[in-house]
Design a protein around this motif. Structure first.
Motif, PDB file in Angstrom:
ATOM      1  N   PHE A 148       2.061  -6.683   9.532  1.00 14.18           N
ATOM      2  CA  PHE A 148       3.109  -6.175   8.971  1.00 14.18           C
ATOM      3  C   PHE A 148       3.149  -4.700   9.472  1.00 14.18           C
ATOM      4  O   PHE A 148       2.036  -4.101   9.652  1.00 14.18           O
ATOM      5  CB  PHE A 148       3.175  -6.049   7.293  1.00 14.18           C
ATOM      6  CG  PHE A 148       4.325  -5.663   7.030  1.00 14.18           C
ATOM      7  CD1 PHE A 148       5.459  -6.443   6.768  1.00 14.18           C
ATOM      8  CD2 PHE A 148       4.689  -4.066   6.696  1.00 14.18           C
ATOM      9  CE1 PHE A 148       6.576  -5.998   6.162  1.00 14.18           C
ATOM     10  CE2 PHE A 148       5.730  -3.664   6.174  1.00 14.18           C
ATOM     11  CZ  PHE A 148       7.002  -4.568   5.986  1.00 14.18           C
ATOM     12  N   PRO A 149       4.318  -4.394  10.199  1.00 15.51           N
ATOM     13  CA  PRO A 149       4.319  -3.128  10.757  1.00 15.51           C
ATOM     14  C   PRO A 149       3.910  -1.879   9.917  1.00 15.51           C
ATOM     15  O   PRO A 149       4.270  -1.825   8.921  1.00 15.51           O
ATOM     16  CB  PRO A 149       5.982  -3.030  10.944  1.00 15.51           C
ATOM     17  CG  PRO A 149       6.333  -4.040  10.787  1.00 15.51           C
ATOM     18  CD  PRO A 149       5.479  -5.100  10.121  1.00 15.51           C
ATOM     19  N   ASN A 150       3.133  -1.034  10.402  1.00 15.68           N
ATOM     20  CA  ASN A 150       2.289   0.054   9.833  1.00 15.68           C
ATOM     21  C   ASN A 150       3.368   1.378   9.806  1.00 15.68           C
ATOM     22  O   ASN A 150       2.979   2.250  10.513  1.00 15.68           O
ATOM     23  CB  ASN A 150       0.929   0.531  10.609  1.00 15.68           C
ATOM     24  CG  ASN A 150       0.150   1.418   9.898  1.00 15.68           C
ATOM     25  OD1 ASN A 150       0.304   1.663   8.841  1.00 15.68           O
ATOM     26  ND2 ASN A 150      -0.729   1.920  10.588  1.00 15.68           N
ATOM     27  N   ALA A 151       4.364   1.056   8.958  1.00 14.42           N
ATOM     28  CA  ALA A 151       5.422   1.977   9.048  1.00 14.42           C
ATOM     29  C   ALA A 151       5.359   2.968   7.624  1.00 14.42           C
ATOM     30  O   ALA A 151       6.519   3.534   7.352  1.00 14.42           O
ATOM     31  CB  ALA A 151       6.668   1.486   9.191  1.00 14.42           C
ATOM     32  N   GLY A 152       4.457   2.717   6.856  1.00 12.16           N
ATOM     33  CA  GLY A 152       4.438   3.553   5.569  1.00 12.16           C
ATOM     34  C   GLY A 152       3.211   4.010   5.221  1.00 12.16           C
ATOM     35  O   GLY A 152       2.971   4.266   3.849  1.00 12.16           O
ATOM     36  N   ASN A 153       2.160   4.322   6.255  1.00 12.67           N
ATOM     37  CA  ASN A 153       0.714   4.648   5.656  1.00 12.67           C
ATOM     38  C   ASN A 153       0.991   5.971   4.873  1.00 12.67           C
ATOM     39  O   ASN A 153       1.563   6.985   5.113  1.00 12.67           O
ATOM     40  CB  ASN A 153       0.245   5.013   7.018  1.00 12.67           C
ATOM     41  CG  ASN A 153      -1.280   5.272   6.820  1.00 12.67           C
ATOM     42  OD1 ASN A 153      -1.600   6.226   6.090  1.00 12.67           O
ATOM     43  ND2 ASN A 153      -2.252   4.779   7.779  1.00 12.67           N
ATOM     44  N   PRO A 154       0.314   5.946   3.527  1.00  7.18           N
ATOM     45  CA  PRO A 154       0.426   6.849   2.670  1.00  7.18           C
ATOM     46  C   PRO A 154       0.015   8.296   3.046  1.00  7.18           C
ATOM     47  O   PRO A 154       0.804   9.436   2.437  1.00  7.18           O
ATOM     48  CB  PRO A 154      -0.139   6.673   1.287  1.00  7.18           C
ATOM     49  CG  PRO A 154      -0.420   5.041   1.489  1.00  7.18           C
ATOM     50  CD  PRO A 154      -0.535   4.747   3.244  1.00  7.18           C
ATOM     51  N   ARG A 155      -0.917   8.526   3.810  1.00 11.75           N
ATOM     52  CA  ARG A 155      -1.464   9.932   4.097  1.00 11.75           C
ATOM     53  C   ARG A 155      -1.217  10.342   5.454  1.00 11.75           C
ATOM     54  O   ARG A 155      -1.806  11.204   6.030  1.00 11.75           O
ATOM     55  CB  ARG A 155      -2.871   9.791   3.909  1.00 11.75           C
ATOM     56  CG  ARG A 155      -3.511   9.713   2.708  1.00 11.75           C
ATOM     57  CD  ARG A 155      -2.844  10.677   1.382  1.00 11.75           C
ATOM     58  NE  ARG A 155      -3.044  12.285   2.122  1.00 11.75           N
ATOM     59  CZ  ARG A 155      -4.054  12.810   1.802  1.00 11.75           C
ATOM     60  NH1 ARG A 155      -5.066  12.289   0.941  1.00 11.75           N
ATOM     61  NH2 ARG A 155      -4.291  14.090   2.455  1.00 11.75           N
ATOM     62  N   LYS A 156      -0.078   9.551   6.077  1.00 13.17           N
ATOM     63  CA  LYS A 156       0.236  10.091   7.542  1.00 13.17           C
ATOM     64  C   LYS A 156       1.802  10.676   7.648  1.00 13.17           C
ATOM     65  O   LYS A 156       2.226  10.768   6.635  1.00 13.17           O
ATOM     66  CB  LYS A 156       0.116   8.983   8.593  1.00 13.17           C
ATOM     67  CG  LYS A 156      -1.151   8.310   8.672  1.00 13.17           C
ATOM     68  CD  LYS A 156      -2.345   9.102   9.238  1.00 13.17           C
ATOM     69  CE  LYS A 156      -3.643   8.509   9.390  1.00 13.17           C
ATOM     70  NZ  LYS A 156      -3.796   7.355  10.431  1.00 13.17           N
ATOM     71  N   VAL A 157       1.926  11.323   8.743  1.00  9.78           N
ATOM     72  CA  VAL A 157       3.246  11.998   8.783  1.00  9.78           C
ATOM     73  C   VAL A 157       4.269  10.975   8.769  1.00  9.78           C
ATOM     74  O   VAL A 157       4.017   9.636   8.870  1.00  9.78           O
ATOM     75  CB  VAL A 157       3.320  12.772  10.033  1.00  9.78           C
ATOM     76  CG1 VAL A 157       2.239  13.955   9.943  1.00  9.78           C
ATOM     77  CG2 VAL A 157       2.867  12.091  11.471  1.00  9.78           C
ATOM     78  N   GLN A 158       5.674  11.465   8.766  1.00  5.45           N
ATOM     79  CA  GLN A 158       6.743  10.456   8.735  1.00  5.45           C
ATOM     80  C   GLN A 158       6.653   9.339   9.797  1.00  5.45           C
ATOM     81  O   GLN A 158       6.365   9.737  10.952  1.00  5.45           O
ATOM     82  CB  GLN A 158       8.145  11.361   8.943  1.00  5.45           C
ATOM     83  CG  GLN A 158       9.292  10.572   9.005  1.00  5.45           C
ATOM     84  CD  GLN A 158       9.476   9.917   7.726  1.00  5.45           C
ATOM     85  OE1 GLN A 158       9.615  10.708   6.761  1.00  5.45           O
ATOM     86  NE2 GLN A 158       9.781   8.734   7.493  1.00  5.45           N
ATOM     87  N   ARG A 159       6.905   8.249   9.324  1.00  3.90           N
ATOM     88  CA  ARG A 159       7.045   7.035  10.089  1.00  3.90           C
ATOM     89  C   ARG A 159       8.800   6.322   9.953  1.00  3.90           C
ATOM     90  O   ARG A 159       9.202   6.812   9.408  1.00  3.90           O
ATOM     91  CB  ARG A 159       5.924   5.872   9.992  1.00  3.90           C
ATOM     92  CG  ARG A 159       4.827   6.474  10.070  1.00  3.90           C
ATOM     93  CD  ARG A 159       3.567   5.633   9.949  1.00  3.90           C
ATOM     94  NE  ARG A 159       2.490   6.179  10.575  1.00  3.90           N
ATOM     95  CZ  ARG A 159       1.229   5.874  10.669  1.00  3.90           C
ATOM     96  NH1 ARG A 159       1.186   4.491  10.546  1.00  3.90           N
ATOM     97  NH2 ARG A 159       0.309   6.287  11.117  1.00  3.90           N
ATOM     98  N   PHE A 160       8.889   5.691  10.929  1.00  4.19           N
ATOM     99  CA  PHE A 160      10.388   5.379  11.394  1.00  4.19           C
ATOM    100  C   PHE A 160      10.616   3.899  11.621  1.00  4.19           C
ATOM    101  O   PHE A 160      10.824   3.484  12.538  1.00  4.19           O
ATOM    102  CB  PHE A 160      10.526   6.073  12.626  1.00  4.19           C
ATOM    103  CG  PHE A 160      10.263   7.416  12.792  1.00  4.19           C
ATOM    104  CD1 PHE A 160      11.123   8.422  12.521  1.00  4.19           C
ATOM    105  CD2 PHE A 160       8.811   7.646  13.578  1.00  4.19           C
ATOM    106  CE1 PHE A 160      10.641   9.932  12.437  1.00  4.19           C
ATOM    107  CE2 PHE A 160       8.823   9.299  13.399  1.00  4.19           C
ATOM    108  CZ  PHE A 160       9.544  10.110  13.000  1.00  4.19           C
ATOM    109  N   GLY A 161      10.587   3.511  10.334  1.00 12.35           N
ATOM    110  CA  GLY A 161      10.811   1.859  10.282  1.00 12.35           C
ATOM    111  C   GLY A 161      12.374   1.636  10.795  1.00 12.35           C
ATOM    112  O   GLY A 161      12.285   0.275  11.678  1.00 12.35           O
TER     113      GLY A 161
END
Length: 371
Positions: free
Chosen positions: A158-171
């Protein structure tokens, strides 16, 4: 890729695998590496560049030219500014105590902004920028061969677009990039992680399904946000299509759709979740002490948490046991119950990231329970 000017590499391997990657490359071809393309600046894709530089120096030839999106430079600057934080975040993401984040990142020699067409030794190579897991991502297209190197836009989970401890991601942008790749009609897709995909129909299916699941989460989230729903309501209302999560390349083994919904919320709405108590919250220790007093003691909160966890209500159990531990951090019995609750949380969690983070706090609780 073999060219008349030398080899072209897409990414270079991680600190843990780069030596093996280079050895495998050299069993295939011993030609100089002319060009390296970073699909993005994550260390599992860029760290091996230093080995290529060392090899070129030892041979007395020019170092490879490295090309990447302009934002890779910003990323490496951020990595330098937050080295300690990244060591902590990565150690917790993979539950590896004492992890140290790499330093001295190999910067690209050339950068581009949206698209870039290259001719290297008679081979045409086209680079396209998109935002997804990162804001510096590139996918690579060989139009004559109809081969697509997707970078981490395709990772066989599943796309790694929500990692809790990383900067903004762009679903939403990730979905758009997958649609852009699908329109190229590749015959072969080489993912950032996982096996290569052969055949136009299979490639179209993988790219299309990845786009669809992200489009679904984005559409559902925005519909509720536009109705004024809080983050809590959104999180417990939005779900990914089960038929897509069943695909072998979309199973939520690493990231979790719920984490992605949080990232979509943050992308459009910022950090405030719609709960007025969270706008200017009391210190966690004060809230925990007050609730423990109302409950008749921190130990009662912890015991109730243990019962809930045993009954499968791990989300609620985690709330209560954390309140108990915050109200009475030196109580070894509470810490032991806390460790047990997080063991239940680990068992209930499907994503690697979620399991690892629960594992970090379980280990912390075990340590405090024996002090």
């Amino acid at each position: 890729m073999r060219t008349d000017a030398g080899l072209v590499l897409v990414d270079t391997g991680s600190r843990e695998t780069a030596s093996q990657t280079l050895a495998a490359l050299r069993r295939w071809d011993d030609s100089p590496v002319h060009t390296v393309i970073y699909t993005h600046g994550h260390i599992d894709h860029t760290w091996g560049a230093r080995l290529l530089d060392q090899e070129a120096d030892a041979r007395g030839i020019a170092r490879p030219r490295i090309i990447a999106h302009r934002n890779v430079l910003n990323r490496f600057d951020r990595y330098d500014a937050t080295h300690g934080l990244n060591s902590l975040v990565m150690g917790r993401q993979f539950n590896q105590p004492g992890y140290t984040f790499p330093e001295a990142h190999r910067r690209p020699d050339e950068v581009y902004d949206d698209v870039l067409a290259l001719m290297v030794g008679g081979v045409r190579i086209e680079l396209f920028h998109g935002r997804g897991e990162t804001d510096d991502a590139t996918f690579v297209w060989l139009p004559e061969q109809r081969v697509l190197a997707s970078g981490d836009f395709v990772i066989w989970v599943f796309p790694n677009a929500g990692n809790p401890r990383k900067v903004q991601r762009f679903g939403p942008d990730w979905a758009a990039a997958l649609r852009r790749m699908q329109a190229l009609k590749p015959e072969v897709v080489i993912p950032g992680h996982g096996p290569a995909i052969f055949g136009e129909a299979r490639a179209a299916q993988v790219l299309g399904d990845g786009a669809e699941v992200l489009e679904s989460l984005t559409g559902q989230t925005l519909e509720l946000m536009n109705k004024g729903r809080s983050l809590d309501e959104v999180l417990h209302s939005v779900s990914a299509p089960t038929e897509l999560l069943a695909k072998p390349y979309l199973r939520p083994k690493y990231d979790d759709p719920e984490f992605v919904v949080r990232n979509i919320w943050h992308l459009y709405a910022g950090w405030f979740d719609g709960n007025p108590a969270h706008l200017k919250p009391a210190p966690a220790a004060e809230l925990a002490a007050e609730l423990a007093s109302l409950a008749g003691g921190a130990d009662r909160l912890a015991r109730r948490a243990a019962v809930l966890a045993e009954g499968g209500q791990t989300r609620l159990a985690a709330h209560l046991v954390e309140l108990a531990a915050t109200a009475s951090p030196q109580d070894r019995a509470i810490q032991a119950m806390r460790a047990n609750v997080y063991e239940q949380c680990i068992q209930a969690e499907t994503s690697l990231i979620g399991k690892a983070l629960f594992g970090v706090y379980q280990r912390e609780a075990k340590a405090h329970s024996t002090l």
